[in-house]
Structure formats: structure tokens, C-alpha cells
Motif scaffolding. Structure first.
Motif, PDB file in Angstrom:
ATOM      1  N   PHE A  60      69.896 -25.576  13.972  1.00  0.00           N
ATOM      2  CA  PHE A  60      70.716 -24.555  13.321  1.00  0.00           C
ATOM      3  C   PHE A  60      69.953 -23.597  12.411  1.00  0.00           C
ATOM      4  N   GLY A  61      68.693 -23.919  12.070  1.00  0.00           N
ATOM      5  CA  GLY A  61      67.970 -23.068  11.125  1.00  0.00           C
ATOM      6  C   GLY A  61      68.473 -23.278   9.718  1.00  0.00           C
ATOM      7  N   GLY A  62      68.344 -22.258   8.895  1.00  0.00           N
ATOM      8  CA  GLY A  62      68.782 -22.343   7.504  1.00  0.00           C
ATOM      9  C   GLY A  62      67.671 -22.815   6.596  1.00  0.00           C
ATOM     10  N   ASP A  63      68.054 -23.424   5.477  1.00  0.00           N
ATOM     11  CA  ASP A  63      67.102 -23.896   4.469  1.00  0.00           C
ATOM     12  C   ASP A  63      67.018 -25.412   4.470  1.00  0.00           C
ATOM     13  N   LEU A  64      65.825 -25.913   4.206  1.00  0.00           N
ATOM     14  CA  LEU A  64      65.630 -27.335   3.929  1.00  0.00           C
ATOM     15  C   LEU A  64      65.710 -27.513   2.418  1.00  0.00           C
ATOM     16  N   LEU A  65      66.509 -28.466   1.966  1.00  0.00           N
ATOM     17  CA  LEU A  65      66.667 -28.751   0.540  1.00  0.00           C
ATOM     18  C   LEU A  65      66.032 -30.095   0.223  1.00  0.00           C
ATOM     19  N   LEU A  66      65.336 -30.153  -0.905  1.00  0.00           N
ATOM     20  CA  LEU A  66      64.642 -31.364  -1.338  1.00  0.00           C
ATOM     21  C   LEU A  66      64.969 -31.625  -2.801  1.00  0.00           C
ATOM     22  N   HIS A  80      65.046 -36.829  -1.533  1.00  0.00           N
ATOM     23  CA  HIS A  80      66.145 -36.708  -0.571  1.00  0.00           C
ATOM     24  C   HIS A  80      66.139 -35.307   0.025  1.00  0.00           C
ATOM     25  N   TRP A  81      66.296 -35.261   1.354  1.00  0.00           N
ATOM     26  CA  TRP A  81      66.330 -34.002   2.102  1.00  0.00           C
ATOM     27  C   TRP A  81      67.717 -33.775   2.685  1.00  0.00           C
ATOM     28  N   TRP A  82      68.139 -32.520   2.725  1.00  0.00           N
ATOM     29  CA  TRP A  82      69.322 -32.120   3.461  1.00  0.00           C
ATOM     30  C   TRP A  82      69.220 -30.630   3.774  1.00  0.00           C
TER      31      TRP A  82
END
Length: 139
Positions: A60-66, A80-82
Motif C-alpha cells: 500500500f505504500g505510505g509511511d513506516l512508523l517506529l 514497535h513498527w506500524w
């Protein structure tokens, strides 16, 4: 589970078939090496966040959050990643992995480097292959 952030919506803004394929593909073999001793079939999302976030990013693309995860006694538990999808919706299919007293702090956006991941590459590749196989199947 204790969390500094609100939980994402109960029904994530990704197709239910994708979420189901990810959840059905989790195993000890796809678990982050740092969490493999804590992984159980009763808590299958434990240690799956990094690989899951990367597979969702592939799709889906977008941003990786950490974000950092801290224990109640003040020790760093880990990270934690989402995902934040294009359009701004956050997706965290592994938020339920945390035990009471583990607190997920606010995230930062991480730009995904080119190429395969440096950590847990085999786990990511296995999870990705399983998910894509499930999505290519009937249904």
C-alpha cells in the motif's frame, strides 16, 4: 495492554483479506529474533510488527512508523513498527502483542531504505511470500 497512543480502529483501513492473510501467516519462523522466545500461538502477533509493517508498505505504500516501547519499570522493551497509509489512516495489526505494563510511545516516520531489510530479512521474506501466496489463492 497499556499504551500512550490510542488504539487504531477495530477494523483497519486495509482489505479484510489482506489483514487475514497476514494474521494467518504469522509464526515463530516470521517472528523478530529479539522476540522469538516470547512468541506463542496464543499471542501470534508478538514480534511480527517489523515484517508486517514492511509487507503492508509493499502492498500500500505510505509511511513506516517506529516507536519505542517501555516497560513499567522504566526499561526499554524494544521498538514497535506500524503504518500510516496514503490518506493518513494508521494501521497497526500487531498492537495486541504487548503485555500489561508495556507502553508504546509516540512514533516517528522512518524512510525505508532501498533494498531488503538489514534485520530479520529471512522473516520478512517468508512472511511476504506466505501473504502473497494466500492473496493469490482462491477467495
Amino acid at each position: 495492554m497499556t499504551s500512550a497512543l490510542p488504539s487504531p480502529p477495530a477494523s483497519p483501513p486495509v482489505p479484510a483479506r489482506v489483514a487475514a492473510a497476514l494474521r494467518a501467516s504469522w509464526s515463530r519462523d516470521t517472528c523478530d529474533v529479539a522476540d522469538v522466545t516470547d512468541w506463542t500461538p496464543d499471542r501470534p502477533s508478538r514480534g511480527q510488527c517489523g515484517a508486517t509493517a514492511l509487507v503492508l508498505h509493499d502492498l500500500f505504500g505510505g509511511d513506516l512508523l517506529l516507536a519505542e516501547v517501555w516497560q513499567a519499570d522504566g526499561r526499554l522493551q524494544g521498538y514497535h513498527w506500524w503504518n500510516r497509509l496514503p490518506g493518513g489512516a494508521e494501521v497497526d495489526l500487531t498492537r495486541d502483542q504487548f503485555a500489561t505494563g508495556e507502553t508504546v510511545h509516540p512514533p516517528r516516520v522512518v524512510v525505508r531504505p532501498e533494498g531488503p531489510p538489514r534485520r530479520c530479512r529471512a522473516q520478512y521474506e517468508l512472511l511476504r511470500r506466505r501473504v502473497l501466496d494466500r492473496l493469490d489463492g482462491p477467495g
